[in-house]
Design an enzyme around this catalytic site. Structure first.
Site, PDB file in Angstrom:
ATOM      1  N   LYS A 155     -15.054   4.449  -3.924  1.00  0.00           N
ATOM      2  CA  LYS A 155     -13.986   4.210  -4.653  1.00  0.00           C
ATOM      3  C   LYS A 155     -14.570   2.712  -5.438  1.00  0.00           C
ATOM      4  O   LYS A 155     -13.664   1.968  -6.263  1.00  0.00           O
ATOM      5  CB  LYS A 155     -12.834   3.945  -4.102  1.00  0.00           C
ATOM      6  CG  LYS A 155     -12.006   5.352  -4.320  1.00  0.00           C
ATOM      7  CD  LYS A 155     -10.399   4.811  -4.145  1.00  0.00           C
ATOM      8  CE  LYS A 155      -9.577   5.983  -4.344  1.00  0.00           C
ATOM      9  NZ  LYS A 155      -8.179   5.664  -4.412  1.00  0.00           N
ATOM     10  N   HIS A 163       3.092   0.212  -0.473  1.00  0.00           N
ATOM     11  CA  HIS A 163       2.513   0.402   0.618  1.00  0.00           C
ATOM     12  C   HIS A 163       3.420  -0.080   1.735  1.00  0.00           C
ATOM     13  O   HIS A 163       3.753   0.634   2.527  1.00  0.00           O
ATOM     14  CB  HIS A 163       1.104  -0.218   0.731  1.00  0.00           C
ATOM     15  CG  HIS A 163      -0.008   0.583   0.070  1.00  0.00           C
ATOM     16  ND1 HIS A 163      -0.812  -0.498  -0.950  1.00  0.00           N
ATOM     17  CD2 HIS A 163      -0.556   1.528  -0.234  1.00  0.00           C
ATOM     18  CE1 HIS A 163      -1.550   0.134  -1.271  1.00  0.00           C
ATOM     19  NE2 HIS A 163      -1.462   1.604  -0.974  1.00  0.00           N
ATOM     20  N   ARG A 165       4.185   9.455  -4.786  1.00  0.00           N
ATOM     21  CA  ARG A 165       5.036   8.615  -5.840  1.00  0.00           C
ATOM     22  C   ARG A 165       5.261   9.660  -6.831  1.00  0.00           C
ATOM     23  O   ARG A 165       6.274   9.530  -7.636  1.00  0.00           O
ATOM     24  CB  ARG A 165       3.988   7.863  -6.627  1.00  0.00           C
ATOM     25  CG  ARG A 165       3.700   6.395  -5.900  1.00  0.00           C
ATOM     26  CD  ARG A 165       2.617   5.685  -6.356  1.00  0.00           C
ATOM     27  NE  ARG A 165       1.180   6.496  -5.972  1.00  0.00           N
ATOM     28  CZ  ARG A 165       0.007   6.110  -5.853  1.00  0.00           C
ATOM     29  NH1 ARG A 165      -0.163   4.841  -6.296  1.00  0.00           N
ATOM     30  NH2 ARG A 165      -0.953   6.719  -5.608  1.00  0.00           N
ATOM     31  N   SER A 175      -2.526   0.098  -6.547  1.00  0.00           N
ATOM     32  CA  SER A 175      -3.537  -1.027  -6.535  1.00  0.00           C
ATOM     33  C   SER A 175      -4.252  -1.076  -7.649  1.00  0.00           C
ATOM     34  O   SER A 175      -4.446  -1.964  -8.229  1.00  0.00           O
ATOM     35  CB  SER A 175      -4.383  -0.607  -5.217  1.00  0.00           C
ATOM     36  OG  SER A 175      -3.754  -0.620  -3.997  1.00  0.00           O
TER      37      SER A 175
HETATM   38  P1  ADP Z   1      -6.229   6.371  -1.282  1.00  0.00           P
HETATM   39  O1  ADP Z   1      -7.482   5.866  -2.082  1.00  0.00           O
HETATM   40  O2  ADP Z   1      -6.368   7.034  -0.178  1.00  0.00           O
HETATM   41  O3  ADP Z   1      -5.266   7.099  -2.244  1.00  0.00           O
HETATM   42  P2  ADP Z   1      -4.261   3.962  -1.519  1.00  0.00           P
HETATM   43  O4  ADP Z   1      -4.608   2.761  -0.771  1.00  0.00           O
HETATM   44  O5  ADP Z   1      -4.398   4.119  -2.888  1.00  0.00           O
HETATM   45  O6  ADP Z   1      -5.365   4.965  -0.705  1.00  0.00           O
HETATM   46  O7  ADP Z   1      -2.886   4.736  -1.081  1.00  0.00           O
HETATM   47  C1  ADP Z   1      -2.625   5.250   0.360  1.00  0.00           C
HETATM   48  C2  ADP Z   1      -1.534   5.941   0.446  1.00  0.00           C
HETATM   49  O8  ADP Z   1      -0.384   5.449  -0.025  1.00  0.00           O
HETATM   50  C3  ADP Z   1      -1.459   7.378  -0.475  1.00  0.00           C
HETATM   51  O9  ADP Z   1      -0.815   8.590   0.203  1.00  0.00           O
HETATM   52  C4  ADP Z   1      -0.791   6.924  -1.759  1.00  0.00           C
HETATM   53  O10 ADP Z   1      -0.152   7.997  -2.297  1.00  0.00           O
HETATM   54  C5  ADP Z   1       0.376   5.905  -1.157  1.00  0.00           C
HETATM   55  N1  ADP Z   1       0.922   5.040  -1.989  1.00  0.00           N
HETATM   56  C6  ADP Z   1       0.314   4.134  -2.813  1.00  0.00           C
HETATM   57  N2  ADP Z   1       1.210   3.350  -3.528  1.00  0.00           N
HETATM   58  C7  ADP Z   1       2.390   3.750  -3.241  1.00  0.00           C
HETATM   59  C8  ADP Z   1       3.846   3.742  -3.639  1.00  0.00           C
HETATM   60  N3  ADP Z   1       3.899   2.630  -4.666  1.00  0.00           N
HETATM   61  N4  ADP Z   1       4.725   4.232  -3.124  1.00  0.00           N
HETATM   62  C9  ADP Z   1       4.500   5.166  -2.429  1.00  0.00           C
HETATM   63  N5  ADP Z   1       3.373   5.470  -1.739  1.00  0.00           N
HETATM   64  C10 ADP Z   1       2.156   4.916  -2.010  1.00  0.00           C
END
Ligand code: ADP
Length: 158
Positions: free
Chosen positions: A41, A17, A90, A128
């Site tokens: 979630k 992130h 990703r 995460s």
């Molecule tokens: P959500 O529950 O909305 O998916 P996340 O916190 O898991 O929330 O992710 C938020 C955004 O960040 C999403 O668009 C996800 O694809 C992106 N994201 C999460 N991890 C990565 C990473 N390692 N590299 C690039 N983008 C990421």
């Protein structure tokens, strides 16, 4: 002036992130990391804890702010004076869900664009949920999250 809203659960914020925001902070005037309440979630961390960890991780970026939200994303985005929703990709597996989300948001508010940044390769496998899983099983997550987040995970998992 183009402001972007970067929405997500951030349970917790990871180096993936952070890398995305760091790159996006050069493209947009301001980025609001919007942390969804998202009880569906069943997050490990409370909204306040997630906000706190993200704020700490982003404190050295003066055009990035962190805020929680619990309403419709397009309404929140408009209220932030923003016309861009920022998301990360990703792998191909992210695409279908992200495509659906972007389409729904466009049909709700045609003047808001969703912009995607692809991951930096070293974070392609980082999420995460995987960080929590590895930590729960006693694995070392120092490469994946900021130091403060490790302390918070340890507190939670005991
Ligand atoms: P959500 O529950 O909305 O998916 P996340 O916190 O898991 O929330 O992710 C938020 C955004 O960040 C999403 O668009 C996800 O694809 C992106 N994201 C999460 N991890 C990565 C990473 N390692 N590299 C690039 N983008 C990421």
């Amino acid at each position: 002036m183009v402001n972007a809203v970067y929405p997500g659960t951030f349970d917790p914020i990871t180096n993936g992130h952070i890398d995305l925001v760091k790159r996006a902070s050069k493209l947009f005037n301001h980025i609001t990391i919007a942390i969804a309440h998202n009880t569906a979630k069943k997050p490990l961390f409370s909204l306040d804890e997630r906000i706190n960890m993200a704020q700490n991780a982003m404190s050295c970026y003066n055009n990035v702010s962190v805020i929680g939200f619990d309403n419709l994303l397009v309404d929140f985005t408009q209220a932030q004076n923003s016309s861009v929703i920022l998301r990360g990709l990703r792998a191909v597996s992210d695409f279908e869900y992200e495509f659906q989300l972007a389409g729904m948001n466009r049909s709700l508010a045609a003047d808001i664009e969703t912009v995607f940044l692809t991951t930096t390769e070293q974070y392609a496998y980082l999420s995460s949920s995987l960080v929590k899983e590895v930590a729960r099983l006693g694995g070392d997550v120092t490469k994946f999250v900021p130091q403060q987040v490790i302390a918070e995970i340890q507190k939670k998992l005991g």
